[in-house]
Structure formats: structure tokens, C-alpha cells
Scaffold this motif. Structure first.
Motif, short mmCIF file in Angstrom:
data_model
loop_
_atom_site.label_atom_id
_atom_site.label_comp_id
_atom_site.label_asym_id
_atom_site.label_seq_id
_atom_site.Cartn_x
_atom_site.Cartn_y
_atom_site.Cartn_z
N ARG A 330 0.82 -1.21 0.00
CA ARG A 330 0.00 0.00 0.00
C ARG A 330 0.85 1.26 0.00
NH1 ARG A 330 -3.62 -3.06 3.30
NH2 ARG A 330 -2.52 -2.37 5.17
N ARG A 331 2.02 1.19 0.62
CA ARG A 331 2.86 2.38 0.77
C ARG A 331 3.69 2.68 -0.49
NH1 ARG A 331 4.17 0.09 5.95
NH2 ARG A 331 6.33 -0.28 5.26
N LEU A 332 3.78 1.70 -1.37
CA LEU A 332 4.64 1.85 -2.53
C LEU A 332 3.84 2.34 -3.73
CD1 LEU A 332 6.65 -1.47 -2.15
CD2 LEU A 332 7.44 0.84 -1.57
N VAL A 333 4.34 3.36 -4.42
CA VAL A 333 3.65 3.91 -5.59
C VAL A 333 4.65 4.06 -6.74
CG1 VAL A 333 1.93 5.13 -4.21
CG2 VAL A 333 4.05 6.30 -4.88
N VAL A 334 4.11 4.13 -7.94
CA VAL A 334 4.96 4.34 -9.12
C VAL A 334 5.74 5.65 -8.97
CG1 VAL A 334 4.93 4.77 -11.61
CG2 VAL A 334 3.45 3.01 -10.63
N GLY A 335 7.00 5.57 -9.23
CA GLY A 335 7.88 6.73 -9.08
C GLY A 335 8.73 6.68 -7.83
N ASP A 336 8.38 5.82 -6.87
CA ASP A 336 9.18 5.69 -5.65
C ASP A 336 10.56 5.11 -5.95
OD1 ASP A 336 7.25 6.69 -4.02
OD2 ASP A 336 6.69 4.79 -3.09
N HIS A 337 11.57 5.64 -5.26
CA HIS A 337 12.90 5.05 -5.28
C HIS A 337 12.97 4.01 -4.17
CE1 HIS A 337 14.96 7.89 -8.10
NE2 HIS A 337 13.88 8.61 -7.81
N VAL A 338 13.42 2.81 -4.51
CA VAL A 338 13.44 1.73 -3.52
C VAL A 338 14.79 1.02 -3.58
CG1 VAL A 338 10.94 1.31 -3.52
CG2 VAL A 338 12.38 0.13 -5.19
N MET A 339 15.10 0.35 -2.48
CA MET A 339 16.25 -0.53 -2.43
C MET A 339 15.74 -1.97 -2.51
SD MET A 339 19.62 -0.93 -1.99
CE MET A 339 20.35 0.43 -1.05
N LEU A 340 16.26 -2.75 -3.43
CA LEU A 340 15.91 -4.16 -3.55
C LEU A 340 17.06 -5.01 -3.01
CD1 LEU A 340 14.47 -4.26 -7.20
CD2 LEU A 340 13.24 -3.82 -5.07
N GLY A 341 16.71 -6.13 -2.41
CA GLY A 341 17.74 -7.02 -1.90
C GLY A 341 17.32 -8.47 -1.99
N TRP A 342 18.30 -9.36 -2.11
CA TRP A 342 18.01 -10.80 -2.12
C TRP A 342 19.24 -11.55 -1.60
CZ3 TRP A 342 18.47 -7.71 -6.38
CH2 TRP A 342 19.56 -7.93 -7.23
N ARG A 343 18.99 -12.74 -1.11
CA ARG A 343 20.05 -13.56 -0.53
C ARG A 343 20.84 -14.27 -1.62
NH1 ARG A 343 15.49 -13.49 2.17
NH2 ARG A 343 15.51 -13.00 4.41
N SER A 344 22.08 -14.59 -1.32
CA SER A 344 22.89 -15.32 -2.29
C SER A 344 22.30 -16.71 -2.56
CB SER A 344 24.33 -15.45 -1.78
OG SER A 344 24.36 -16.10 -0.52
N SER A 345 21.59 -17.26 -1.58
CA SER A 345 20.97 -18.57 -1.76
C SER A 345 19.77 -18.55 -2.69
CB SER A 345 20.56 -19.16 -0.40
OG SER A 345 19.66 -18.26 0.26
N ASP A 346 19.28 -17.35 -2.98
CA ASP A 346 18.10 -17.22 -3.86
C ASP A 346 18.49 -17.08 -5.33
OD1 ASP A 346 16.28 -17.37 -1.77
OD2 ASP A 346 16.43 -15.22 -1.37
N CYS A 347 19.77 -17.14 -5.64
CA CYS A 347 20.24 -17.01 -7.02
C CYS A 347 20.49 -18.42 -7.58
CB CYS A 347 21.54 -16.23 -7.08
SG CYS A 347 21.46 -14.60 -6.29
N VAL A 348 19.85 -18.73 -8.70
CA VAL A 348 20.01 -20.04 -9.33
C VAL A 348 20.72 -19.86 -10.67
CG1 VAL A 348 18.83 -22.09 -10.22
CG2 VAL A 348 17.91 -20.89 -8.22
N VAL A 349 21.85 -20.51 -10.82
CA VAL A 349 22.62 -20.41 -12.05
C VAL A 349 22.09 -21.44 -13.05
CG1 VAL A 349 24.90 -20.57 -13.10
CG2 VAL A 349 24.65 -19.64 -10.79
N VAL A 350 21.75 -20.97 -14.25
CA VAL A 350 21.30 -21.87 -15.31
C VAL A 350 22.14 -21.59 -16.55
CG1 VAL A 350 18.96 -22.02 -14.42
CG2 VAL A 350 19.51 -20.24 -16.07
N GLY A 351 22.14 -22.52 -17.48
CA GLY A 351 22.92 -22.35 -18.69
C GLY A 351 22.27 -21.33 -19.61
N ALA A 352 23.05 -20.44 -20.17
CA ALA A 352 22.54 -19.45 -21.12
C ALA A 352 22.09 -20.15 -22.38
CB ALA A 352 23.60 -18.41 -21.43
N GLN A 353 20.90 -19.74 -22.90
CA GLN A 353 20.38 -20.33 -24.14
C GLN A 353 19.87 -19.25 -25.05
OE1 GLN A 353 17.43 -23.27 -23.19
NE2 GLN A 353 18.89 -24.63 -22.24
#
Length: 353
Positions: A330-353
Motif C-alpha cells: 500500500r505504501r509503494l507507488v509508481v515513481g518511488d525510489h526503492v532498495m531491492l535485496g536478495w540472498r545469495s541462496s536465492d540465485c540459481v545459475v542456469v545455462g545461457a540459451q
């Protein structure tokens, strides 16, 4: 392992079209096994090969350890449920379900017992539905009749080819729960063909993902979703942010983002592709996570249980983020500047195709 169905190097062509390309897989007894893939990938052809409605050009099909390549469909101990309901319109519910038993000349008293039992099993109370005409039934009820007609024959394996496709969303969700319950209560092996990722993930013990006539990945729903083996699976199963870049020493680098640390990967450096699920990206307390990037919200879409944000993090890169907390969304609106974050365990390496 106690296999109900085994396929060994199955190939099927229609002229120049390679419909099934050297497929091998094993379906264990008493499991709910889904074959998942986009239209035209060969999944229905594969099911028809198991059923005996098609003959493979090469390879071996086994059921309970016995080769059945030359065994006709009616002698394979299978039940078949196809997309759309194929009930007999001139027969009532009881006679529809009893039809196969009568063709097999089962004694009348046994027919009555088995039909009434299976109607209760599929939640069609006999006192209400047994004498009802099928044109008086809803789509979901007709689908239950067709499933009952197969189950009453006590098949070792039930083959289902997108049986819920014609149903509306609410009925389809209810029937998904019913199918899962039926599989567990009857201890029958279900092989289920679908293009619907949600269906496959919610119903199955194991999932085989098909593409262009071949099997791309086989695993549990959790494995398929959380550890896709390539770009196709990562993109087809749910939604992923797919990033092209390079890996060196456990760090992934791509234009528009700071270096991304990886918890685990296969050790192969060089040009690779990274998948990050939208629900794994945080917009609250992002500064506490290993990987962070600043961006601007360029789109916001309410989806009920979550809100979808499109966040531009560079000139050429926009990330998709699922926000599941209503108070945050509810607090987020278009135009807001935000910081995004994710854990290293949430990154899955796949082969480029």
C-alpha cells in the motif's frame, strides 16, 4: 524402486516431425506423476504411447516390468481420461459408470457394489446422482463421472490428458483437490498431462518437464521450481528474473547491477544466466541482505494475494518483484525510489540459451 511404467529410449515420428525424442523415464507405483510442457511439445503423444494408442518407432515400454509394446490398449490395465468429458449422453450416471463393467461381463451384483462404491469415492452421492441424466450435471460433475468410469475398472495406472482444461477456475481448483485425494485414497498410479504449471506443482509427487519432444528435467515440484536446470524451465515454471552475465569465482556480473554473490553453483565460470524468483526479492530491510540494488518503481499491479512491482534498476534492466505484505504494498507507488535485496541462496545459475 517399484516402477509402474518404464520408458526406455522412446522415439515417435510423424513424417518429418519428431514428436517424441529418445525419452526415458520411470514412474513409480502409487505416485501422482505429471508430464508438463507447452502446447506441441509431445506430451499427449507420450501419453498415447503409454496407453497403446500409438506405437513407438523405437524403444521399449514396460508396465510392472513387462514389455507391452505389442500389447493392445484394452489389455494394459489402464484407465483413460481425456480433455473434455466423453460421457454417454443417452445414459444416466449409474449406467455411464457401469458401462465398462458390463462390457467385461462382470456379475450384476458386483457391478452395483462397485459403481455405488466409486460414486461415493468421487463425491457423487448415489442416492442423488445415480439415476440423474448426464445433461443435468455441471461440468465438474460430468468430469467426476468420467473419472469414476475409469476407476471402477480398478486400473493399475490412470492416464489423464488435461482433464480439467474446459472447467472454469473455481471448479478446476476443486477438482484438483479431488484428484489428489483420489490418487492417495485409491493408491492408483496417476500419470497426468498438463500445460498448467500450477496444476503440476500442486498435484504431483514428481514432474517431468517436456520441450520439443524431449524431457528437460525430472524432479519433485520443489526441485523443479527452486532448482531449474536451464533457462527454459526457469522461465516456464512460474516467473523468473533472468539475467545474462558472467561468473568468476562465485561472483556473477551483469550490466546494470552490482556484482552478485552466489552461495552455490556448479563451479563452471564464464558466460552464464542467473534466475531470481520475484518473490525472493525484498523491498523491506533490503540493506541487510547480501545482494542489493537501487531502482525506481515503474509499474504496480494488484494481484490479490500479492502485488507485482516492475522496478527499473538501469537503463536496460527492469526487475519483477512480488510483494506479499499488503501493508508494504500500500505504501509503494509508481515513481518511488526503492532498495531491492536478495540472498545469495536465492540465485540459481542456469545455462545461457
Amino acid at each position: 524402486m517399484d516402477p509402474a511404467v518404464e520408458l526406455e529410449n522412446i522415439v515417435k515420428r510423424y513424417g518429418r516431425i519428431l514428436a517424441v525424442d529418445n525419452i526415458s523415464l520411470t514412474v513409480e507405483k502409487n505416485t501422482f506423476y505429471s508430464i508438463l510442457g507447452p502446447s506441441g511439445c509431445g506430451k499427449t503423444t507420450l501419453l498415447r504411447l503409454i496407453a497403446g494408442l500409438e506405437i513407438p518407432d523405437s524403444g521399449v515400454i514396460k508396465m510392472n516390468g513387462t514389455v507391452v509394446n505389442k500389447v493392445p490398449p484394452e489389455k494394459r490395465g489402464l484407465g483413460l481420461v481425456f480433455q473434455g468429458t466423453a460421457v454417454f449422453p443417452h445414459l444416466n450416471v449409474f449406467d455411464n459408470v457401469a458401462y465398462g463393467l458390463r462390457m467385461r461381463k462382470v456379475p450384476k451384483h458386483e457391478i452395483v457394489e462397485r459403481v455405488l462404491e466409486v460414486l461415493r469415492l468421487v463425491n457423487l452421492q448415489p442416492e442423488i446422482y445415480a439415476s440423474r441424466r448426464v445433461d443435468q450435471l455441471s461440468g465438474g460433475e460430468r468430469q467426476r463421472v468420467e473419472i469414476a468410469r475409469s476407476l471402477v475398472l480398478k486400473p493399475r495406472v490412470l492416464l489423464l490428458d488435461e482433464p480439467l482444461g474446459p472447467l472454469d477456475l473455481k471448479i478446476r481448483q476443486k477438482m484438483q483437490a479431488e484428484l489428489k485425494r483420489l490418487q492417495k485414497s485409491t493408491a492408483t498410479t496417476f500419470i497426468y498431462v498438463t500445460h498448467d504449471q500450477t496444476e503440476a506443482l500442486s498435484l504431483s509427487d514428481r514432474v517431468a518437464v517436456m520441450r520439443n519432444g524431449g524431457i528437460v528435467q525430472v524432479g519433485t515440484p520443489e526441485e523443479i521450481y527452486n532448482k531449474p536446470v536451464d533457462q527454459f524451465v526457469a522461465d516456464f515454471i512460474g516467473e523468473s528474473n533472468l539475467l545474462e552475465g558472467r561468473i568468476s569465482g562465485g561472483v556473477f556480473e551483469t550490466d546494470g547491477l552490482p556484482p552478485i554473490t552466489l552461495r552455490e553453483y556448479d563451479g563452471v565460470n564464464g558466460k552464464r544466466m542467473l534466475a531470481i524468483r520475484p518473490e525472493r526479492i525484498e523491498v523491506m530491510d533490503a540493506e541487510k541482505l547480501e545482494n542489493r540494488v537501487k531502482g525506481v518503481i515503474v509499474d504496480k499491479t494488484y494481484q490479490g494475494v500479492y502485488t507485482v512491482l516492475k522496478v527499473s534498476v538501469s537503463e536496460n534492466l527492469t526487475l519483477t518483484v512480488y510483494v506479499t505484505r499488503p501493508d508494504v504494498a500500500r505504501r509503494l507507488v509508481v515513481g518511488d525510489h526503492v532498495m531491492l535485496g536478495w540472498r545469495s541462496s536465492d540465485c540459481v545459475v542456469v545455462g545461457a540459451q
